[in-house]
Design an enzyme around this catalytic site. Structure first.
Site, mmCIF file in Angstrom:
data_model
loop_
_atom_site.group_PDB
_atom_site.id
_atom_site.type_symbol
_atom_site.label_atom_id
_atom_site.label_comp_id
_atom_site.label_asym_id
_atom_site.label_seq_id
_atom_site.Cartn_x
_atom_site.Cartn_y
_atom_site.Cartn_z
ATOM 1 N N HIS A 76 0.807 -1.212 0.000
ATOM 2 C CA HIS A 76 0.000 0.000 0.000
ATOM 3 C C HIS A 76 0.845 1.268 0.000
ATOM 4 C CE1 HIS A 76 -2.115 -3.250 2.279
ATOM 5 N NE2 HIS A 76 -2.961 -3.066 1.288
HETATM 6 S S1 FES Z 1 1.668 -0.317 3.304
HETATM 7 FE FE1 FES Z 1 0.125 -1.746 3.787
HETATM 8 S S2 FES Z 1 1.204 -3.485 4.442
HETATM 9 FE FE2 FES Z 1 2.743 -2.015 4.011
#
Ligand code: FES
Length: 229
Positions: free
Chosen positions: A177
């Protein structure tokens, strides 16, 4: 606060991922512009939706058990083969642990003007490390960084982006993410990861040998008590 999360992660990193899709990633050896495979890791990703939850499973990694393996869970890592800018990944308590040797430029980048304002916890005030790593380089000695390679958002393994001519700092980027961490594992703002990467208990046995699992500088440290892993 850590208890439930630790239990969950330990389960997720067991040998039986519930919904495995295998992805092979390479551990980065990082002279500028150079990526060599030091070890291959089989990662099973248990995905929900568009991989919103991805829990890595690591199979076999580097590192040797300490002499007291029957009595404790420490491992020892030979640092002599890690060139400046490189990192290796070892396995401790089932987790991937990044062991990096920093260049002078990487160390300078950790203190770059304006960087602290972009970080969530630049001074490591939140308990994500032993006391002897609660400093600007988040490690026992500035030249060697040791971090549990588990993103504090939802548990993916961040990728190491080694120093290059264009960017001499070196940093970590989470593939799930988009969370970003500097070379000391400090989380950047404006990304999901809420905390810095955990620092395990570390003791420098010699300049070229590190023990992971015990902290000479903070013997009472228990990683089960950190804010989040
Ligand atoms: S940014 Fe979501 S698990 Fe690393």
């Amino acid at each position: 606060m850590i208890g439930g999360l630790l239990s969950k992660r330990e389960t997720m990193t067991s040998d039986q991922p519930s919904s495995p899709s295998e992805t092979e990633i390479s551990v980065v050896e990082s002279a500028p512009k150079r990526r060599d495979v030091l070890a291959s890791v089989t990662v099973g990703l248990g995905c929900a939706g568009a991989c919103a939850l991805a829990y890595p499973f690591l199979d076999s990694l580097n590192g040797t058990r300490g002499e007291n393996a029957a009595e404790d869970d420490t491992i020892e890592v030979d640092l002599s083969a890690i060139a400046p800018g490189q990192q290796v990944i070892v396995k401790w308590r089932g987790w991937p642990v990044f062991v990096q040797r920093r260049t002078p430029d990487m160390l300078a980048a950790l203190r770059a003007p304006g960087l602290d304002q972009r970080l969530r916890d630049p001074a490591s005030t939140i308990m994500q490390q032993p006391k002897d790593a609660a400093n600007w380089h988040r490690s026992v000695v500035p030249e060697i960084g040791v971090y549990v390679g588990i993103c504090t958002h939802l548990g993916c393994v961040p990728n190491y982006d080694p120093p290059s001519t264009a960017d001499t700092s070196g940093h970590y980027a989470c593939p799930c993410h988009g969370s970003q961490f500097d070379a000391a594992g400090r989380a950047f703002k404006d990304a999901p990861a809420p905390y810095n990467l955990p620092v395990p208990p570390v003791t420098m046995l010699t300049p070229n040998r590190v023990q992971i699992g015990k902290s000479k500088g903070d013997p009472g440290f228990d990683i089960a008590n950190i804010q989040q892993i």
